[in-house]
Design an enzyme around this catalytic site. Structure first.
Site, mmCIF file in Angstrom:
data_model
loop_
_atom_site.group_PDB
_atom_site.id
_atom_site.type_symbol
_atom_site.label_atom_id
_atom_site.label_comp_id
_atom_site.label_asym_id
_atom_site.label_seq_id
_atom_site.Cartn_x
_atom_site.Cartn_y
_atom_site.Cartn_z
ATOM 1 N N CYS A 98 0.895 -1.162 0.000
ATOM 2 C CA CYS A 98 0.000 0.000 0.000
ATOM 3 C C CYS A 98 0.931 1.208 0.000
ATOM 4 C CB CYS A 98 -0.920 0.014 1.219
ATOM 5 S SG CYS A 98 -1.924 1.525 1.283
ATOM 6 N N CYS A 101 -0.337 4.243 2.272
ATOM 7 C CA CYS A 101 -0.480 4.167 3.732
ATOM 8 C C CYS A 101 -0.296 2.741 4.210
ATOM 9 C CB CYS A 101 -1.835 4.735 4.175
ATOM 10 S SG CYS A 101 -1.983 4.883 5.967
ATOM 11 N N SER A 102 -1.398 2.044 4.463
ATOM 12 C CA SER A 102 -1.281 0.762 5.162
ATOM 13 C C SER A 102 -2.434 -0.179 4.861
ATOM 14 C CB SER A 102 -1.236 1.031 6.668
ATOM 15 O OG SER A 102 -2.388 1.783 7.035
ATOM 16 N N CYS A 103 -3.156 0.037 3.751
ATOM 17 C CA CYS A 103 -4.314 -0.815 3.470
ATOM 18 C C CYS A 103 -3.876 -2.275 3.411
ATOM 19 C CB CYS A 103 -4.987 -0.397 2.173
ATOM 20 S SG CYS A 103 -5.832 1.191 2.359
#
Lengths: 193, 108
Positions: A98, A101-103
């Site tokens: 991702c 971000c952090s999906c």
């Protein structure tokens, strides 16, 4: 910038205000923490992968519509996201990142590890996936294609690793132990039996 | 919107640091920060896209300096302030009170 003590105090201050205002209830906070610490995690995704390795019909459903196939196993989307499962083969190796971000597929893998959320991985998985794979000890044949999947909030990816050689006699339950979190992100292969 | 969060392909961040047997949360406050953000979402005070955008609006130097769940905390505070749920002043007052430092005027 701030020490963990300072951040901890900021979180306690916010928590106390939200509790006072009746916007949050303490049991709800405990419930969310318990969900992420104990109930969500790669142990769920490993069962999905082991089922796909054992049951060709399930595998076909998983690759055609991962969202529904995963719900079929009892793992509901946590953020209403759609899921896509991509299959690793000798010819194609998939990895998931991702970049923004952090999906991450929370229902099947839980919260992402720190390295997945870190700048080095987010930056380099996109531009130098083979270098990243080598850093994880995963050698990919030069003639194999590497595909990088950039997750977002609405659509999250999980890798179906190759079933390891020598695992032919194992049943679904035994196969679960070969499926690691990292193999479902695609940075490593499944474990050998 | 591009910005510091848009990291795909950026050079110079160095090797990927991994931790064996990493815990889900490294500190108790991390789980709390996640839970408070999620209750804000569940309560309808802000939605997931607004929340992510709030984290993306953290000034770049700060974005790189603070940890992941600290970004969640700051994003939640930004959202609650912008939505009129909890002002920055009210939060700062509580923080001062709890830290026993009522003279602190730094609202950062």
């Amino acid at each position: 910038m701030t020490s963990d003590n300072d951040v901890a105090l900021r979180v306690r201050a916010l928590e106390s205000l939200l509790l006072e205002k009746g916007l949050v209830e303490a049991p709800a906070i405990d419930e969310i923490i318990d969900l992420f610490e104990n109930r969500l995690g790669p142990q769920n995704g490993a069962k999905v992968i082991a089922r796909a390795w054992s049951d060709p019909d399930f595998k076909a459903r998983l690759l055609a519509n991962a969202t529904d196939a995963i719900v079929e196993m009892g793992y509901e989307a946590v953020q209403g996201e759609d899921m896509v499962v991509v299959e690793n083969t000798a010819q194609v190796h998939n990895i998931v990142v991702c970049t923004l971000c952090s999906c991450f597929p929370w229902a099947t893998l839980g919260l992402p590890p720190v390295w997945y959320k870190s700048a080095p991985y987010r930056a380099r998985a996109a531009s130098d996936p083979r270098g990243v794979l080598a850093e994880f000890g995963t050698d990919i044949a030069a003639e194999a294609e590497v595909r990088v999947w950039d997750s977002n909030a609405e659509l999250r990816y999980m890798v179906l690793p190759e079933r390891p050689a020598g695992s032919e006699s194992l049943d679904e339950e035994a196969l679960v132990a070969l499926v690691t979190r990292d193999s479902m992100i695609g940075v490593t292969r499944a474990l050998n039996p | 919107m591009n910005g510091i969060h848009d990291m795909g392909g950026v050079h110079g961040y160095g090797p990927i640091i991994r931790e064996e047997d990493e815990p889900v949360f490294h500190h108790e406050w991390e789980g709390k920060a996640l839970a408070l953000a999620r209750t804000g979402l569940a309560g309808g005070h802000f939605n997931l896209d607004e929340f992510r955008h709030a984290m993306e609006r953290i000034p770049p130097v700060e974005y790189l300096s603070i940890s992941y769940y600290e970004r969640w905390l700051e994003g939640t505070l930004m959202m609650l302030a912008e939505k009129g749920v909890l002002s920055g002043e009210e939060f700062q007052a509580r923080l001062d009170e709890m830290s026993g430092d009522a003279l602190s005027g730094d609202g950062a």
